[in-house]
Scaffold this motif. Structure first.
Motif: not given
Length: 365
Positions: A86-90
């Motif tokens: 659940a990491l933020y890709p940007t």
């Protein structure tokens, strides 16, 4: 010392379906609690109830002595590491790790200090400017753990965090998590279906089946004294041998009679056996069956068995025979010479035997 997590008579229903039934667990600060069981046993649901992501149907859930039943997840002083990372890709790795602190209004200096501490702990300093898409699975897992660690919460929750990694990386990350637990002295609740993971990481294990707790105990208790046939069969690899037998009261203790594939039955004497019903299931770990003469002791008894199959496994050789109509596995030395179709002299350590009732499956000794 007050428990850091206390769950009392917890129930969870989805409509008419009971998912968790009368769950009671208490863990102390610094404990590593592992929830283990087959798919669909309710372990992830229980973790989500602790996190506040699922409302509970009945009972109480306390964290740090406070009732959390109606408290929202963000106010529970917990940090969660998911299977999916659940990491933020940007965002860069550094921003992913500090994002939660930024939202909570933590000052920049503290953010930077905590980021550097955690990055060095997890050995990801060189990854801080990269984005999640440029990382391997193991690196992403470290970042997800870093994001949880900077929170410094009362409770860390892990939901099958290693299940997306390959076998070698899983073992490495398992060591990392164990090391983290030892250095931080943090309290962790960890969900897995992998009983090896449970045995190696936990200070306390909860075995679940069908939403019901089967046993709570240390890894040694669960392994050596399983509470019932389900726990005996589920924990351990290869699993405990579960052999149908007949018990008779003898002069000193009990005589245990086990049918053999050929010839006379095998009769073992157990001086320390409790009062047993006539029909019992005898539980024996593969490593408690050794080559004859290899293990000395008053409770070691010889048994001659017909070898059905030999499985070399590097450090061990597994020899399979038939006893009580079941395939029974012995974990022997790598140098063991055994040939299928021939007899092999083995010895059984009677001090390690478990007995179970065939009807209820409950442990008898």
């Amino acid at each position: 010392m007050a428990p850091i997590l206390e769950i009392k008579n917890l129930y969870k229903n989805y409509g008419p379906v009971e998912i968790l039934k009368d769950i009671n667990i208490a863990i102390e600060p610094g404990d590593f609690l592992v929830l283990v069981g087959p798919s669909g046993c309710g372990k992830s649901t229980l973790l989500n109830c602790i996190a506040g992501l699922e409302p509970i149907t009945g009972g109480d859930l306390m964290i740090g002595g406070k009732n959390m039943t109606d408290v929202s997840p963000k106010d529970r002083d917990i940090a969660m590491v998911f299977q999916s990372y659940a990491l933020y890709p940007t965002m860069s790795v550094a921003k992913n790790i500090t994002f939660g602190m930024k939202v909570r209004g933590v000052d920049q200096a503290t953010q930077t200090r905590k980021l550097n501490e955690v990055a060095s702990q997890l050995q990801i300093e060189q990854l801080l400017n990269r984005r999640p898409g440029q990382l391997s699975g193991g690196q992403r897992q470290r970042v997800a753990m870093g994001r949880a660690l900077v929170r410094d919460p009362k409770l860390f929750l892990f939901d099958e965090p290693l299940s997306n990694l390959d076998a070698k990386l899983r073992v490495e990350m398992r060591s990392e998590i164990k090391k983290l637990h030892q250095t931080l002295g943090a309290t962790m609740v960890y969900v897995t279906h992998d009983q090896i993971e449970a045995m190696t990481l936990a200070t306390k294990i909860v075995v679940l089946k069908g939403g019901v707790i089967q046993q709570i105990g240390s890894p040694a208790e669960i392994y050596n004294k399983p509470a019932n046939l389900f726990v005996a069969d589920f924990m351990g690899s290869p699993a405990m041998n579960l052999i149908p037998a007949k018990a008779r009261a003898g002069g000193a203790g009990a005589q245990i009679e086990i049918a053999r594939g050929i010839g006379e039955p095998l009769v073992l004497v157990d001086k320390h056996a409790p009062a047993l019903p006539e029909d019992v299931i005898l539980g024996l770990r593969p490593e408690d069956i050794a080559e004859a003469g290899f293990r000395a002791g008053a409770d070691v008894q010889d048994a001659t068995c017909l070898v059905d199959m030999v499985e070399p496994a590097g450090a061990d050789t597994y020899v399979v025979s038939e006893l009580g109509g079941k395939q029974v596995t012995a974990r022997l030395h790598a140098e063991t010479v055994a040939t299928p179709g021939e007899m092999l002299n083995l010895s059984i350590d009677m001090s390690k035997v478990s007995y179970f009732a065939p009807d209820s499956g409950q442990r008898l000794n």
